[in-house]
Motif scaffolding. Sequence first.
Motif, mmCIF file in Angstrom:
data_model
loop_
_atom_site.group_PDB
_atom_site.id
_atom_site.type_symbol
_atom_site.label_atom_id
_atom_site.label_comp_id
_atom_site.label_asym_id
_atom_site.label_seq_id
_atom_site.Cartn_x
_atom_site.Cartn_y
_atom_site.Cartn_z
ATOM 1 N N ALA A 14 35.274 48.316 53.340
ATOM 2 C CA ALA A 14 34.212 47.375 52.968
ATOM 3 C C ALA A 14 34.781 45.981 52.744
ATOM 4 N N SER A 15 33.923 44.988 52.805
ATOM 5 C CA SER A 15 34.314 43.618 52.502
ATOM 6 C C SER A 15 34.726 43.500 51.043
ATOM 7 N N LEU A 16 35.794 42.759 50.779
ATOM 8 C CA LEU A 16 36.338 42.638 49.433
ATOM 9 C C LEU A 16 36.758 41.215 49.142
ATOM 10 N N ALA A 17 36.453 40.741 47.937
ATOM 11 C CA ALA A 17 36.955 39.456 47.458
ATOM 12 C C ALA A 17 37.276 39.596 45.981
ATOM 13 N N THR A 18 38.376 38.966 45.551
ATOM 14 C CA THR A 18 38.829 39.048 44.171
ATOM 15 C C THR A 18 39.016 37.658 43.598
ATOM 16 N N ASN A 19 38.496 37.446 42.396
ATOM 17 C CA ASN A 19 38.731 36.199 41.667
ATOM 18 C C ASN A 19 39.874 36.446 40.697
ATOM 19 N N ALA A 20 40.944 35.703 40.844
ATOM 20 C CA ALA A 20 42.191 35.999 40.136
ATOM 21 C C ALA A 20 42.070 35.901 38.624
ATOM 22 N N THR A 21 41.200 35.033 38.111
ATOM 23 C CA THR A 21 41.176 34.771 36.667
ATOM 24 C C THR A 21 39.983 35.387 35.938
ATOM 25 N N ALA A 22 39.011 35.902 36.659
ATOM 26 C CA ALA A 22 37.784 36.397 36.026
ATOM 27 C C ALA A 22 37.980 37.772 35.412
ATOM 28 N N GLY A 23 37.189 38.051 34.372
ATOM 29 C CA GLY A 23 37.218 39.341 33.711
ATOM 30 C C GLY A 23 36.149 40.278 34.235
ATOM 31 N N HIS A 24 35.786 41.254 33.396
ATOM 32 C CA HIS A 24 34.854 42.291 33.829
ATOM 33 C C HIS A 24 33.458 41.735 34.082
ATOM 34 N N ASP A 25 32.970 40.868 33.192
ATOM 35 C CA ASP A 25 31.645 40.274 33.390
ATOM 36 C C ASP A 25 31.795 39.126 34.381
ATOM 37 N N LEU A 26 31.827 39.493 35.635
ATOM 38 C CA LEU A 26 32.202 38.557 36.699
ATOM 39 C C LEU A 26 31.231 37.394 36.829
#
Length: 273
Positions: free
Chosen positions: A222-234
Amino acid sequence: MSKWVFLRGLMRETRHWGEFPDLFRSMVPEADITLLDLPGNGSLHTLRSPMRVEEMTDSCRRQLLSRNIAPPHNLFALSLGGMVATDWAMRYPDEIAGCVLLNTSLRPLNPFYRRLRPRNYPALLALGLSSLVNRNVERQESLLLRLTSNQHAQQADVLADWISYQHGHPVTYQNALRQLCAAIRYRAPAQAPKPPLLILAGGADRLIDPRCSQQLAHQWQASLATNATAGHDLTLDAGHWVAEQVRDWLVSPANAYGSQEEYYFPRGLEKVD
């Protein structure tokens, strides 16, 4: 106009989205958003929470039917809401146009020690025990904000809102346990749901290991993107970034043609092995 259904997670309600729905509409102008509560939360806080994710899915479908909102829907779902979205897309794929899953984790694809980081066990256990004796909403919501947001020190207004939500629509300790049991018991399929998927993760999630999202994306291609500094409540920590990812994904070839041949990575993001 595209129909979107927003689903929150454990012990959370529609108001916990804060200003994000308006931000989402500004980035995805054609979005027609419906916010739903899971039984036991928010407007449904007087109901007993189901102990099965499948029953939560059925409740959401009944709510839409009662409002005369017909499918297909796009599901935008955080944490426990992501499990509901996964079940919905698996059992009723013709009702779902696409799914955006935020910081979710699924058994057996993710091990238990990543689905809830062990370092949080003492704090959550202490909170549970204190709730049995003397419910302290302020302490509860302060802890949950610290666990779910990496910007909690700057979120005094958010904390005040969260406290007011719990005073007005309290989630009982029993319902919190029932929701947790449902999350623990739910078993995801090995194969990916048929609708197109976008998985978003907070790289600094202190509640759930972000490798859970990486493993899901790898398993389901699946398509994936990650924000390096964000926590659980994105959406609280990186709302603008989240809306951007959805906007870009909606016009990507991977989404437009339902392809799962390769990952789609928005600008500035690297592929995760």
